[in-house]
Design a protein around this motif. Sequence first.
Motif, mmCIF file in Angstrom:
data_model
loop_
_atom_site.group_PDB
_atom_site.id
_atom_site.type_symbol
_atom_site.label_atom_id
_atom_site.label_comp_id
_atom_site.label_asym_id
_atom_site.label_seq_id
_atom_site.Cartn_x
_atom_site.Cartn_y
_atom_site.Cartn_z
ATOM 1 N N ASP A 102 0.820 -1.209 0.000
ATOM 2 C CA ASP A 102 0.000 0.000 0.000
ATOM 3 C C ASP A 102 0.855 1.259 0.000
ATOM 4 O O ASP A 102 0.462 2.289 -0.579
ATOM 5 N N VAL A 118 0.407 4.486 -2.488
ATOM 6 C CA VAL A 118 0.180 5.858 -2.010
ATOM 7 C C VAL A 118 1.248 6.800 -2.549
ATOM 8 O O VAL A 118 0.940 7.867 -3.104
ATOM 9 N N ILE A 133 -5.957 13.340 -2.512
ATOM 10 C CA ILE A 133 -6.589 12.228 -1.794
ATOM 11 C C ILE A 133 -7.417 11.378 -2.755
ATOM 12 O O ILE A 133 -7.373 10.141 -2.710
ATOM 13 N N VAL A 143 -5.158 9.137 -4.737
ATOM 14 C CA VAL A 143 -4.694 7.997 -3.931
ATOM 15 C C VAL A 143 -5.804 6.961 -3.791
ATOM 16 O O VAL A 143 -5.568 5.745 -3.971
ATOM 17 N N LEU A 150 -5.805 3.040 -4.935
ATOM 18 C CA LEU A 150 -6.051 1.990 -3.942
ATOM 19 C C LEU A 150 -7.178 1.056 -4.384
ATOM 20 O O LEU A 150 -7.203 -0.128 -4.015
ATOM 21 N N ARG A 181 -5.491 -1.807 3.580
ATOM 22 C CA ARG A 181 -6.165 -1.131 2.456
ATOM 23 C C ARG A 181 -7.469 -0.481 2.911
ATOM 24 O O ARG A 181 -7.755 0.666 2.571
ATOM 25 N N LEU A 204 -6.803 2.619 4.993
ATOM 26 C CA LEU A 204 -6.370 3.744 4.157
ATOM 27 C C LEU A 204 -7.548 4.378 3.427
ATOM 28 O O LEU A 204 -7.678 5.607 3.363
ATOM 29 N N GLY A 230 -8.894 8.076 4.022
ATOM 30 C CA GLY A 230 -8.962 9.030 2.925
ATOM 31 C C GLY A 230 -10.331 9.660 2.802
ATOM 32 O O GLY A 230 -10.455 10.872 2.566
#
Length: 555
Positions: free
Chosen positions: A15, A19, A60, A63, A67, A156, A159, A163
């Motif tokens: 991850d 990122v 963001i 990202v 992801l 994941r 995150l 986010g």
Amino acid sequence: MSLIGRLQRYWETHDGRIVLAALFIFFSSSSVFFSKLLEVYAQQPGGLLFSASVVTLFAIATVLFFLLICFGPFTRWILALFMLASSQAAYYMTQYGVVIDVDMLDNAMQTNPAEFWGLVTPSLVIRTLLLGVLPAWLVLRSGFRPAGLWSRLKSRLLLIAGGLVAAVLLVAPLTASYASFIREHKQVRLYASPLYYTYSLARYANLRWIPHAPQPHRTLATDLKVLDGHRPNHIVVLVVGETARADRFALNGYARDTTPELRRQRVVSFTRVTSCGTSTAVSVPCMFSALGRAHYDSDEARRSDNVLDILQRSGVRVLWRDNNSDSKGVADRVRYENFRSRERNPVCDPECRDVGMLDGLDQFIRDNAGHDILIVLHSMGSHGPEYYKRYPAAFEKFGPVCRTGELQRCSKAEIDNTYDNTILYTDHFLSRVIDYLKPYDRTHATAMLYVSDHGESLGEKNMYLHGAPYALAPDAQIRVPVVLWFGENFGYSLDTAMRYRDTPFSHDELFCSLLVGFGRETALCERQKPYFALRREGGLANSEGRLPELKTPGR
């Protein structure tokens, strides 16, 4: 542990790589996005704070996007591919001010090898190597620190949740500013890389690559009839121009004498004509279709008759000669000849010139004696960015010129000079077409109509070339020149035509212009009053002296 060490250790996690790579892709390819934000908000109270908030929000979002799409062994390849793509997109957005939308992708997919190599520049190669190839190589060669499936899944999800929370916390205190941004300045988001070009690519794939149920071909103007008294036979040459701006024609008031040869001909130049699109891929099929700009759909246009199909079905002999890329599907069902090579075009030095398309036309006219004839000449015109290649040395009247496709390396004056030389050569070509037709005026009704497909930005507001979304496009990209010449037997009045030279027209009028010009009548054109509706018996104006309402054919 130092910050560099922490980042390196984080990079070794699955991850972490996503990122950091996502942030690199966003910040290395979004300079135009940042500058557009500052143009809008830099001078407003609190504008810098809000701009920073928007940048953070889009970072963001980038990202989160990666992801969601990066999993397992494919992660490295996905990141590497986006690094390469983003370096390319960033170059063209920075260098030429373009937007990577569906139409621009369509243009890219239809670019021929000569056009492609004209866009390959040293700065493109350097940027691709430094911001595309090198980081992609680093991503591909680096390995992951091992971690279990559950550990990776938990990381994941945390995150993504983090986010989303961060995004909400960013927007909540500035709700009013974000509402204004979305409502009044949403065009800024078009420059956000890689999110917007990915969205555009998904739309393009759905339109072009994903199979859809086949639709039957749509036959139009089944009520078409030839008007009584349509004699003598007509010869009309339609020149489809490339990248010509209306405001660079001296006929339209430009200070430089860029149209000296046309000025000596009996022509009318319409000064207020707008294009259907800002690219060849849109404008050319649109101007020949019955849909009009407001209703244009490329798939519907492709599966429907265009005006060439209708004219050919009614007995007109149609020939399309091309010194540009291709006909964009318009000439798929009529005779087509490629003049982009020395094998066919006798005027190449080394670039093949538009005047070469006149070679051998006499034979085509003899072979079709007794019939109406339409000849379409698709010219190279002012195709950029290498404007200096678009004209022979004898037409380099304005200087100094820009001798590179990297337009930002040239001054505005050099770009203007080079572009104006292309218009000077277009003027020569159109005059040659008129001179070619004049001998046939003794036995035929002859006419020439020149219509450019779109305009061009030459550095105004840091925009170059064309292809901007229509809603954002400056007048330079959508105001196009239209020039009309007709012989004595065509039944039209030059004086009447001149009275309407400043009347608003558009590409929408071409469809019925050709039908009316050849004396073909259909209900599709009952209320359409196009360029060729300027007859001696009264012209366009109604009994009250006003122009009638213009109507898009078939709507």
